[in-house]
Design a protein around this motif. Structure first.
Motif, PDB file in Angstrom:
ATOM      1  N   PRO A 228       0.794  -1.025   0.101  1.00  0.00           N
ATOM      2  CA  PRO A 228      -0.132  -0.038   0.040  1.00  0.00           C
ATOM      3  C   PRO A 228       0.797   1.192   0.050  1.00  0.00           C
ATOM      4  O   PRO A 228       1.916   1.378   0.498  1.00  0.00           O
ATOM      5  CB  PRO A 228      -0.769  -0.074   1.253  1.00  0.00           C
ATOM      6  CG  PRO A 228      -0.750  -1.729   1.582  1.00  0.00           C
ATOM      7  CD  PRO A 228       0.543  -2.177   1.104  1.00  0.00           C
ATOM      8  N   ALA A 229       0.337   2.429  -0.512  1.00  0.00           N
ATOM      9  CA  ALA A 229       1.305   3.514  -0.682  1.00  0.00           C
ATOM     10  C   ALA A 229       1.466   4.241   0.679  1.00  0.00           C
ATOM     11  O   ALA A 229       2.310   5.021   0.886  1.00  0.00           O
ATOM     12  CB  ALA A 229       0.580   4.422  -1.545  1.00  0.00           C
ATOM     13  N   GLY A 230       0.415   4.132   1.608  1.00  0.00           N
ATOM     14  CA  GLY A 230       0.652   4.747   2.920  1.00  0.00           C
ATOM     15  C   GLY A 230       1.314   3.847   4.014  1.00  0.00           C
ATOM     16  O   GLY A 230       0.931   4.147   5.283  1.00  0.00           O
ATOM     17  N   VAL A 231       2.317   2.867   3.652  1.00  0.00           N
ATOM     18  CA  VAL A 231       2.916   2.308   4.681  1.00  0.00           C
ATOM     19  C   VAL A 231       3.846   3.012   5.573  1.00  0.00           C
ATOM     20  O   VAL A 231       4.120   2.797   7.011  1.00  0.00           O
ATOM     21  CB  VAL A 231       3.539   1.104   4.129  1.00  0.00           C
ATOM     22  CG1 VAL A 231       2.644   0.022   3.515  1.00  0.00           C
ATOM     23  CG2 VAL A 231       4.638   1.281   3.238  1.00  0.00           C
ATOM     24  N   GLN A 232       4.447   4.092   5.045  1.00  0.00           N
ATOM     25  CA  GLN A 232       5.509   4.691   5.692  1.00  0.00           C
ATOM     26  C   GLN A 232       4.813   5.762   6.870  1.00  0.00           C
ATOM     27  O   GLN A 232       3.731   6.700   6.586  1.00  0.00           O
ATOM     28  CB  GLN A 232       6.241   5.713   4.517  1.00  0.00           C
ATOM     29  CG  GLN A 232       7.434   6.354   5.248  1.00  0.00           C
ATOM     30  CD  GLN A 232       8.465   5.528   6.121  1.00  0.00           C
ATOM     31  OE1 GLN A 232       8.719   4.671   5.570  1.00  0.00           O
ATOM     32  NE2 GLN A 232       9.008   5.940   7.145  1.00  0.00           N
ATOM     33  N   SER A 233       5.438   5.932   8.012  1.00  0.00           N
ATOM     34  CA  SER A 233       4.894   6.866   8.976  1.00  0.00           C
ATOM     35  C   SER A 233       4.739   8.233   8.428  1.00  0.00           C
ATOM     36  O   SER A 233       5.761   8.659   7.705  1.00  0.00           O
ATOM     37  CB  SER A 233       5.636   6.629  10.351  1.00  0.00           C
ATOM     38  OG  SER A 233       5.283   7.805  11.352  1.00  0.00           O
ATOM     39  N   LYS A 234       3.910   9.205   8.910  1.00  0.00           N
ATOM     40  CA  LYS A 234       3.937  10.644   8.470  1.00  0.00           C
ATOM     41  C   LYS A 234       4.829  11.207   9.292  1.00  0.00           C
ATOM     42  O   LYS A 234       5.157  12.533   9.023  1.00  0.00           O
ATOM     43  CB  LYS A 234       2.517  11.052   8.629  1.00  0.00           C
ATOM     44  CG  LYS A 234       1.508  10.408   7.596  1.00  0.00           C
ATOM     45  CD  LYS A 234       0.097  11.009   8.079  1.00  0.00           C
ATOM     46  CE  LYS A 234      -1.001  10.250   6.949  1.00  0.00           C
ATOM     47  NZ  LYS A 234      -2.510  10.970   6.840  1.00  0.00           N
TER      48      LYS A 234
END
Length: 529
Positions: A228-234
């Motif tokens: 998924p595109a949003g696996v990295q912490s913000k």
């Protein structure tokens, strides 16, 4: 040869110090000659590697834990430094003993040589002939020690009276001192050349690194699911979701990275099986390979530690290998063994289910790095590495926990090592100073095979606040999180905890890594200015 009396009053002033120098020079000859000769043998046949590996084998768990906690992935470098200091001191002592009583010096050198040879021949995959480098090095060191000590014996007594110290020294002692230092210098230079030549020759003879670089990995029969595109912490500064090979942690018992030619590699599967199986590296290349992102964790990882990583692995499912062997009823464990003798005990059922346990040949799109197990290693989701992640694997024995003990189990660690739920704060770092206002808190949590469903953060003992979870790639990878905090001036404590996919909250009970992994909630202190 008629040597001068060895009574203290007849020895040259400073002779003891020079004898220590002679001992160090002779030790250099032992190691360098063994290095040079060892270039034609196994890299585990050199004295330093054999001694260090033997020391690691007998290291008690508390010392191993201390070394990892203190030095982290530099624990092997620290071991080499400690060994160098120890060898230096022993060499000084042996030089002095040989100067005063040659027979005792010889006995000491022979004893040390015997210890080195014993360390070599007891290593896994080492043949008796591999003791030759140590034997030849010991003899060469003894010859060098004799030559240097003989020069010391020939030195005449220096002035005993303080008033005479400034007097001109007789020609012979001055000449002999120069001769000694010249001989010691030549010995040291020759040792350096021999050691360097040995390393270069060994590297030239080994084509493993080049073969690894040229290896073309086959496409998997089952590719890893799209991430998924949003696996990295913000939160800026949190570790990358996918760990680069160069940054992936390395904790193992191999003091020297084994160099195995993939064409010569073979895996034997035996024990409580209907059919013994032998697999070549080509068999793995031709198999129905799978690809999966899997997070691995070391059992020595402390609360909040960095001995964890996430990579994309390519390999043959171990369950397919076991299907060929057909384990017999009653078997409940697979004892995997590395080429260097390390072994791990893995529950049989874990290797037969659908959790993507594999004999990995690829890591993040390339052949396994040498230090991470090239050509083949085990990757088993959900278990700490000490019971599952055998590198340089060459043997799988289907057996029973009641009948066989693995490397760390024999040293007091648990037989089974399921990974505990863990969350860590990565930003801001402990003792960091941050500006007042909006501060991003972030980190990573894991509970391989169960997944992470919630991460909570507590500030200064206040209420728990649920963090924002990044997208989940799978249940066998870690999951990152973030939280915006309105920070006010002063010191603050940030605590974190996680809940796994079964609904179980991470325990707050503190436990050391021994015997089955650390536990507890991490807390970091920051100062807001």
């Amino acid at each position: 040869m008629n040597k001068p009396s060895m009574k203290h009053s007849k020895r040259s002033r400073g002779g003891t110090a020079l004898a220590a120098v002679a001992g160090v020079a002779a030790a250099g000859v032992v190691l360098s000659v063994a290095e040079l000769v060892g270039a034609f043998f196994s890299n585990r046949a050199t004295p330093l590697i054999a001694l260090g590996s033997t020391f690691i084998d007998f290291t008690p768990p508390w010392m191993k834990d201390f070394a990892i906690a203190t030095f982290g992935t530099n624990d092997k470098a620290a071991l080499f430094v400690g060994m160098a200091v120890t060898i230096l001191l022993l060499a000084c002592v042996l030089g002095i003993v040989a100067y005063r009583k040659w027979a005792l010096g010889v006995a000491g050198v022979v004893l040390m040589g015997a210890v080195i040879v014993a360390s070599v021949v007891t290593r896994a995959s080492v043949k008796p002939v591999d003791a030759l480098p140590s034997l030849i090095g010991t003899v060469a060191g003894l010859v060098a020690l004799r030559l240097l000590v003989t020069r010391l014996w020939r030195m005449r007594e220096w002035p005993d009276q303080a008033a005479d110290i400034a007097a001109k020294e007789p020609d012979r002692p001055a000449t002999t001192r120069r001769a000694f230092f010249a001989a010691a210098g030549i010995t040291a230079a020759a040792s350096a050349v021999a050691a360097t030549g040995g390393r270069l020759l060994g590297a030239a003879r080994s084509n493993v690194a080049a073969a690894r670089q040229s290896l073309q990995l086959p496409a998997p029969a089952r590719a890893a699911p799209t991430v998924p595109a949003g696996v990295q912490s913000k939160a800026s500064g949190v570790t990358p979701w996918l760990t680069p090979n160069k940054d992936f942690y390395r904790i193992d018992t191999a003091l020297s990275v084994p160099e195995i030619n993939a064409q010569d590699w073979e895996l034997r599967v035996h024990g409580l099986v209907e059919q013994e199986v032998r697999l070549s590296f080509q068999d793995l290349l031709d198999a129905q390979l799978i690809e999966a992102h899997v997070s691995l964790t070391c059992v020595s990882n402390p609360v909040g530690g960095n001995l964890a990583g996430n990579a994309k692995w390519l390999g043959m499912p171990i369950r397919d290998v076991l299907k060929m062997a057909r384990p017999k009823p009653g078997a409940d464990m697979v004892l995997s063994t590395s080429v260097d003798g390390f072994s791990a005990s893995t529950p049989l059922e874990v290797l037969q289910d659908d959790r993507a346990a594999m004999l990995a040949i690829g890591m993040n799109g390339e052949a396994l790095p040498l230090e991470h197990g090239y050509p083949v290693r085990m990757v088993v989701p959900g278990l700490y590495g000490f019971v599952s992640a055998t590198k340089w694997v060459v043997d799988l024995e289907v057996t029973r926990f009641a009948d066989s003990k693995a490397y760390w189990t024999q040293r007091g660690w648990s037989e089974r090592g399921p990974i505990k739920t863990m969350a860590r704060v990565e930003v801001p770092k402990s003792f960091a100073k941050v500006a007042a206002g909006k501060v991003a808190i972030g980190g990573t949590a894991w509970a391989q095979t169960r997944g992470i469903t919630k991460v909570e953060v507590q500030i200064d003992g206040g209420p728990w606040t649920e963090a924002v979870l990044s997208d989940e790639a799978s249940l066998i990878t870690w999951r990152q999180w973030s939280l915006d905090w309105d920070a006010t001036p002063g010191p603050h404590y940030i605590k974190v905890r996680a809940t796994d996919g079964t609904g179980e909250l991470q325990t707050d009970k503190r436990a050391d890594p021994v015997p089955d992994g650390a536990s507890g909630w991490q807390s970091v202190m920051v100062t807001v200015e």
